[in-house]
Design a protein around this motif. Sequence first.
Motif, short mmCIF file in Angstrom:
data_model
loop_
_atom_site.label_atom_id
_atom_site.label_comp_id
_atom_site.label_asym_id
_atom_site.label_seq_id
_atom_site.Cartn_x
_atom_site.Cartn_y
_atom_site.Cartn_z
N HIS A 1 0.83 -1.20 0.00
CA HIS A 1 0.00 0.00 0.00
C HIS A 1 0.87 1.25 0.00
CE1 HIS A 1 -3.05 2.95 1.10
NE2 HIS A 1 -2.31 3.28 2.15
N GLU B 1 4.03 1.52 -0.96
CA GLU B 1 4.76 1.63 -2.23
C GLU B 1 3.87 2.23 -3.31
OE1 GLU B 1 7.97 -2.06 -1.90
OE2 GLU B 1 5.93 -2.46 -2.63
N ASN B 2 2.61 1.79 -3.35
CA ASN B 2 1.66 2.33 -4.32
C ASN B 2 1.38 3.81 -4.05
OD1 ASN B 2 -0.26 1.98 -6.55
ND2 ASN B 2 -1.83 2.25 -4.99
N ARG C 1 4.12 6.02 -5.29
CA ARG C 1 4.03 6.22 -6.75
C ARG C 1 2.93 7.23 -7.09
NH1 ARG C 1 5.17 0.56 -6.68
NH2 ARG C 1 2.94 0.08 -6.58
N GLN C 2 1.79 7.12 -6.42
CA GLN C 2 0.69 8.05 -6.68
C GLN C 2 1.07 9.49 -6.36
OE1 GLN C 2 -2.71 6.65 -4.47
NE2 GLN C 2 -2.93 4.77 -5.66
#
Length: 369
Positions: A240, A242-243, A246-247
């Motif tokens: 979560h 890591e995502n 990126r976002q």
Amino acid sequence: MSTVMRDAETADIALIISTLGAGGAQRVLTNLANAWARHGRRICVITLEGEGHSFYALDPAVRHLVAGGFGETRNLLDAVTANLRRIRGLRRAIRESGAPRVVSFIGTTNVLTILACRGMKRRVTVSERSDPARESLGKAWNLLRRFTYRLADQVTANSHGALDALARYVPRSKLAYVPNLLTLPEPSGKAIPLQNLILAVGSLRPDKGHDVLLYALAKARDEFPDWKLALVGDGSWRAHLENLARQLGIADQVIFYGRRADVFTFYSTARIFVLPSRREGMPNALLEAMYCGLPCVVSDASPGPLEYIESGHTGLVVPVEDHLALADALRRLMRDEAFRSRLGQKARERVEEFTPARALPVWETVLGL
């Protein structure tokens, strides 16, 4: 005091914990066991899980017994049966250790240890590693904690806020404060260059608030594009986070290192330490960072860290969940090297009480050694 017969295999103290995996309580137990062993005391560590899962190394002089019974359960009946097995396993291991003093760590294991020691004539001390007012064990275990803790000979905690919470159901005469014990690695003799690195150490799970830290870094990145964030630890929220990085467009500035045994390397190279938690007890990582002279930023979610971080003097305090305030605190530290140095020096002075020379005698006095 126990009247157990003494022999060469009999321990002076049995230290009990579910596992020796990565974690603050495991680090404190290991530090205590090894320090006492080096001072000539006979120490036995009892775990529910086997040696293959150890993260921290025990001194060769420390005896390690496995009581068994660690693992997940599928339903209520399975849980009751498993806990009865764990209690029987603990009784066998405690009897085998021969130790007249038993010290247990972490809520559920504390409950099981108290029940296992009934009728065994051992002096039982339990060590609460969190703030019971802010961290639930679950409804059934919370009730068991309230009932069983008053049966222990002593109940200790590593923050005064936790002691206040425990005083609601444990007689004050049984409560005692004991500090976390810091054991620092020997200096390598090599100069390690500092980096523009913000450091957070801890499990990657919701209560640690790493998402708030990522939002804060995203706000500060335009002014300080050369700074990076190191997350040392692992957990259920890693994917979560890591995502989210990126976002937010900061994936190139966030490094996920996972669990690391060489955490002091990070303390030596980072310039700022951050603890953005939604709840805490008395985290070892914060105390280690302070002792290494890092300026620290903490949230005001729990009283434990606030016993040692005085905002503007020994660190900075920001409101919990407030990523804008956290971003401001990071900017203040990133732009002002002299301020970082001043906070770091005061932080180091504040946690001198956790060094072995000062902390070990406190433990020994509380345990009547």
